[in-house]
Design a protein around this motif. Sequence first.
Motif, PDB file in Angstrom:
ATOM      1  N   PRO A   1      11.355  18.604  -9.552  1.00  0.00           N
ATOM      2  CA  PRO A   1      11.379  17.406  -8.711  1.00  0.00           C
ATOM      3  C   PRO A   1      10.106  17.264  -7.893  1.00  0.00           C
ATOM      4  O   PRO A   1       9.515  18.251  -7.476  1.00  0.00           O
TER       5      PRO A   1
ATOM      6  N   ASP B   1       9.351  14.117  -5.442  1.00  0.00           N
ATOM      7  CA  ASP B   1       9.531  13.469  -4.147  1.00  0.00           C
ATOM      8  C   ASP B   1      10.817  13.868  -3.434  1.00  0.00           C
ATOM      9  O   ASP B   1      10.931  13.700  -2.233  1.00  0.00           O
ATOM     10  N   HIS B   2      11.784  14.358  -4.162  1.00  0.00           N
ATOM     11  CA  HIS B   2      13.070  14.699  -3.582  1.00  0.00           C
ATOM     12  C   HIS B   2      13.475  16.088  -4.050  1.00  0.00           C
ATOM     13  O   HIS B   2      12.841  16.662  -4.922  1.00  0.00           O
TER      14      HIS B   2
ATOM     15  N   GLU C   1      15.925  17.085  -5.800  1.00  0.00           N
ATOM     16  CA  GLU C   1      16.589  17.192  -7.095  1.00  0.00           C
ATOM     17  C   GLU C   1      15.974  16.221  -8.103  1.00  0.00           C
ATOM     18  O   GLU C   1      15.330  15.257  -7.715  1.00  0.00           O
ATOM     19  N   LEU C   2      16.195  16.511  -9.376  1.00  0.00           N
ATOM     20  CA  LEU C   2      15.677  15.640 -10.425  1.00  0.00           C
ATOM     21  C   LEU C   2      16.486  14.355 -10.492  1.00  0.00           C
ATOM     22  O   LEU C   2      17.678  14.345 -10.194  1.00  0.00           O
ATOM     23  N   LYS C   3      15.844  13.288 -10.885  1.00  0.00           N
ATOM     24  CA  LYS C   3      16.530  12.018 -11.065  1.00  0.00           C
ATOM     25  C   LYS C   3      17.134  11.962 -12.462  1.00  0.00           C
ATOM     26  O   LYS C   3      16.613  12.550 -13.402  1.00  0.00           O
ATOM     27  N   LYS C   4      18.276  11.259 -12.559  1.00  0.00           N
ATOM     28  CA  LYS C   4      18.942  11.045 -13.840  1.00  0.00           C
ATOM     29  C   LYS C   4      19.109   9.546 -14.030  1.00  0.00           C
ATOM     30  O   LYS C   4      19.201   8.806 -13.049  1.00  0.00           O
TER      31      LYS C   4
ATOM     32  N   HIS D   1      20.796   6.010 -14.475  1.00  0.00           N
ATOM     33  CA  HIS D   1      22.055   5.358 -14.114  1.00  0.00           C
ATOM     34  C   HIS D   1      21.881   3.873 -14.347  1.00  0.00           C
ATOM     35  O   HIS D   1      20.769   3.358 -14.366  1.00  0.00           O
TER      36      HIS D   1
ATOM     37  N   VAL E   1      12.482   1.739  -8.747  1.00  0.00           N
ATOM     38  CA  VAL E   1      13.336   2.926  -8.605  1.00  0.00           C
ATOM     39  C   VAL E   1      13.082   3.617  -7.265  1.00  0.00           C
ATOM     40  O   VAL E   1      14.015   3.972  -6.543  1.00  0.00           O
ATOM     41  N   GLU E   2      11.820   3.826  -6.926  1.00  0.00           N
ATOM     42  CA  GLU E   2      11.496   4.481  -5.654  1.00  0.00           C
ATOM     43  C   GLU E   2      11.906   3.620  -4.463  1.00  0.00           C
ATOM     44  O   GLU E   2      12.379   4.137  -3.454  1.00  0.00           O
TER      45      GLU E   2
ATOM     46  N   GLU F   1      15.623   3.947  -4.062  1.00  0.00           N
ATOM     47  CA  GLU F   1      15.897   5.291  -3.515  1.00  0.00           C
ATOM     48  C   GLU F   1      15.620   5.318  -2.007  1.00  0.00           C
ATOM     49  O   GLU F   1      16.421   5.838  -1.230  1.00  0.00           O
TER      50      GLU F   1
ATOM     51  N   ARG G   1      18.469   5.965   0.802  1.00  0.00           N
ATOM     52  CA  ARG G   1      18.334   7.154   1.670  1.00  0.00           C
ATOM     53  C   ARG G   1      18.242   6.754   3.141  1.00  0.00           C
ATOM     54  O   ARG G   1      18.750   7.446   4.012  1.00  0.00           O
TER      55      ARG G   1
END
Length: 65
Positions: A17, A19-20, A22-25, A27, A51-52, A55, A59
């Motif tokens: 990862p 920026d965060h 965990e890895l993105k998946k 959706h 996407v960012e 996010e 957040r």
Amino acid sequence: MTTTNGRKTKKRMRGVPVDHEELKKPHTIWLTGTTWKWLQLSAKDSSTSVVELVEKIIRAEISKD
């Protein structure tokens, strides 16, 4: 490493990862055409991807609670 607009980028490595924490998946979300266009324009103004941007919005909402 810099982008064309002068800001620094992080080196991307598969499975790590960036920026965060965990890895993105992938959706699927369903949006109106108006909302999608607004997200595209807002992302372009922010020099980021849709996407960012989504996010960051989500957040920010989560951290309000």
